[in-house]
Design an enzyme around this catalytic site. Sequence first.
Site, PDB file in Angstrom:
ATOM      1  N   ARG A  65       0.820  -1.203   0.000  1.00 54.78           N
ATOM      2  CA  ARG A  65       0.000   0.000   0.000  1.00 54.78           C
ATOM      3  C   ARG A  65       0.853   1.251   0.000  1.00 54.78           C
ATOM      4  NH1 ARG A  65      -2.459   1.278   4.424  1.00 54.78           N
ATOM      5  NH2 ARG A  65      -3.952   2.812   3.696  1.00 54.78           N
ATOM      6  N   LYS A 130       3.766  -7.800  12.074  1.00 53.11           N
ATOM      7  CA  LYS A 130       3.162  -8.032  10.763  1.00 53.11           C
ATOM      8  C   LYS A 130       3.617  -9.353  10.143  1.00 53.11           C
ATOM      9  CE  LYS A 130       2.568  -5.895   6.203  1.00 53.11           C
ATOM     10  NZ  LYS A 130       2.579  -4.636   5.461  1.00 53.11           N
ATOM     11  N   ARG A 264      -1.534   3.959  13.439  1.00 49.75           N
ATOM     12  CA  ARG A 264      -0.452   3.674  14.382  1.00 49.75           C
ATOM     13  C   ARG A 264      -0.988   3.705  15.811  1.00 49.75           C
ATOM     14  NH1 ARG A 264       1.973   2.713  10.461  1.00 49.75           N
ATOM     15  NH2 ARG A 264       3.771   3.680   9.481  1.00 49.75           N
TER      16      ARG A 264
END
Length: 266
Positions: A65, A130, A264
């Site tokens: 992205r 992640k 975040r």
Amino acid sequence: MSHSDFEALDAGAVAAALGELAGQFSLTAMPECDSTNSRLIDAPADDDGRIAVLAADRQTAGRGRRGRSWLSWPGAGLTFSLRWRFTPAPHMPAGLSLVVGLAVARTLEELGVEGVQLKWPNDVLIHGKKLAGILVELSSRGRQPSAVIGIGLNLRLPPDAQVESAIGVTDLAACLASPPGPNRLLGLLLAQLHHFLELYAAAGFPALRGAWEQRNAFADLPVRILGEAHELAGTCAGVDDDGALLLATPDGVRRVLSGEVSLRLA
């Protein structure tokens, strides 16, 4: 992992893992390509009703992205894209990237991975780090509009891999004692994607919103939204029926559409 241990992607092996669902997909596996998303967007749309899937052992120009590149090393990750057709609508189907994240999460959970979380709008985390990323792009080729869905999942990152991430990265090898090979994993992922996309086509995102909320990595936590122009701060209050992020602020609840924003922890 030595190069000799590397299991190459093979369309026949993926079809075998899919079993009776194999006929729903048109599978192509390549040792290397620039970007599986770009290739599928540019490919002529075959209107035989099957879901086109392109997987590559290595992508030289994989995209994430906001224009980021998705790094890949041989055997380190699973990267693939699929073309999914949807009923014509004026915009991207609501919540699509969230539904895809849910399918990836369910696959991991069924494999026994613990601590699976979803980070709005399109990352899959394990205990806050992640593991996988999703990129959805619209394509208008063929009679019916379609979305090209790209997924990159870390299988076994090299010890010296330098991956830029604000939250840290992990891989499947760190989560499971004996992770499945890429062909079986791709079959399992495609089966879940088929299941969730069928549900989504029939009932829309509202039917899956609760399942996404259960895995929301930032539920009720203070967060910052980094946008192109300004920054928003508040408490993550989940998502709405359109897949927009709900941000509780002193001025009330704000809806944040994915666009060019980054979420975040505050």
